[in-house]
Design a protein around this motif. Structure first.
Motif, PDB file in Angstrom:
ATOM      1  N   GLU A 165      55.699  18.773 -12.730  1.00 51.39           N
ATOM      2  CA  GLU A 165      55.455  19.627 -13.081  1.00 51.39           C
ATOM      3  C   GLU A 165      54.943  19.106 -14.504  1.00 51.39           C
ATOM      4  O   GLU A 165      54.883  20.275 -15.649  1.00 51.39           O
ATOM      5  CB  GLU A 165      57.177  19.591 -13.449  1.00 51.39           C
ATOM      6  N   HIS A 166      55.417  18.031 -14.980  1.00 56.80           N
ATOM      7  CA  HIS A 166      54.607  17.686 -16.594  1.00 56.80           C
ATOM      8  C   HIS A 166      52.851  17.979 -16.131  1.00 56.80           C
ATOM      9  O   HIS A 166      52.577  17.947 -17.132  1.00 56.80           O
ATOM     10  CB  HIS A 166      54.836  15.552 -16.772  1.00 56.80           C
ATOM     11  N   ALA A 167      52.830  17.238 -15.117  1.00 51.31           N
ATOM     12  CA  ALA A 167      51.017  17.557 -14.647  1.00 51.31           C
ATOM     13  C   ALA A 167      50.214  19.424 -15.592  1.00 51.31           C
ATOM     14  O   ALA A 167      49.670  19.364 -15.964  1.00 51.31           O
ATOM     15  CB  ALA A 167      50.757  17.388 -13.821  1.00 51.31           C
ATOM     16  N   VAL A 168      51.233  20.004 -14.934  1.00 51.70           N
ATOM     17  CA  VAL A 168      50.803  21.495 -15.096  1.00 51.70           C
ATOM     18  C   VAL A 168      50.629  22.123 -16.585  1.00 51.70           C
ATOM     19  O   VAL A 168      50.461  22.304 -17.305  1.00 51.70           O
ATOM     20  CB  VAL A 168      51.653  22.223 -14.529  1.00 51.70           C
ATOM     21  N   LYS A 169      52.267  21.168 -16.958  1.00 51.23           N
ATOM     22  CA  LYS A 169      52.598  21.462 -18.354  1.00 51.23           C
ATOM     23  C   LYS A 169      51.103  21.234 -19.495  1.00 51.23           C
ATOM     24  O   LYS A 169      50.681  21.629 -20.582  1.00 51.23           O
ATOM     25  CB  LYS A 169      53.726  21.053 -19.373  1.00 51.23           C
TER      26      LYS A 169
END
Length: 97
Positions: free
Chosen positions: A26-30
């Motif tokens: 989720e953090h990587a995608v953002k």
């Protein structure tokens, strides 16, 4: 005009670590979606194998992809947090012909 660069990454989480991988993704995608050269960054999660993740990434060119993998977010989140949770990691770089 340079062809876009597509990345298809196939990751298999270690047993019991799929939820942790999903959390960090989720953090990587953002972070990736905020990069100016990123056209698409989509995560797919296995239906028949809960440990399987397939990422489809598209960048405007090879330089944009290099910027992505050199970014602090990639280094800290993907390499620092996610990769240690993986049993398998395959990454294919492609471009349109």
């Amino acid at each position: 005009m340079n062809p876009t660069v597509v990345i298809i990454a196939r990751w298999v989480a270690l047993p019991g670590k799929a939820a942790d991988v999903a959390h960090w993704l989720e953090h990587a995608v953002k972070a990736a979606r905020q990069e100016p050269g990123c056209l698409r960054y989509q995560v797919h999660h296995g239906l028949d194998n809960a440990n399987l993740f397939v990422l489809y990434e598209e960048y405007v060119d090879a330089a944009a992809h290099q910027t992505h993998i050199s970014s602090t977010a990639f280094q800290q989140i993907v390499l620092g947090q996610i990769v240690p949770l993986l049993a398998e990691r395959q990454v294919d770089r492609l471009q349109a012909e």
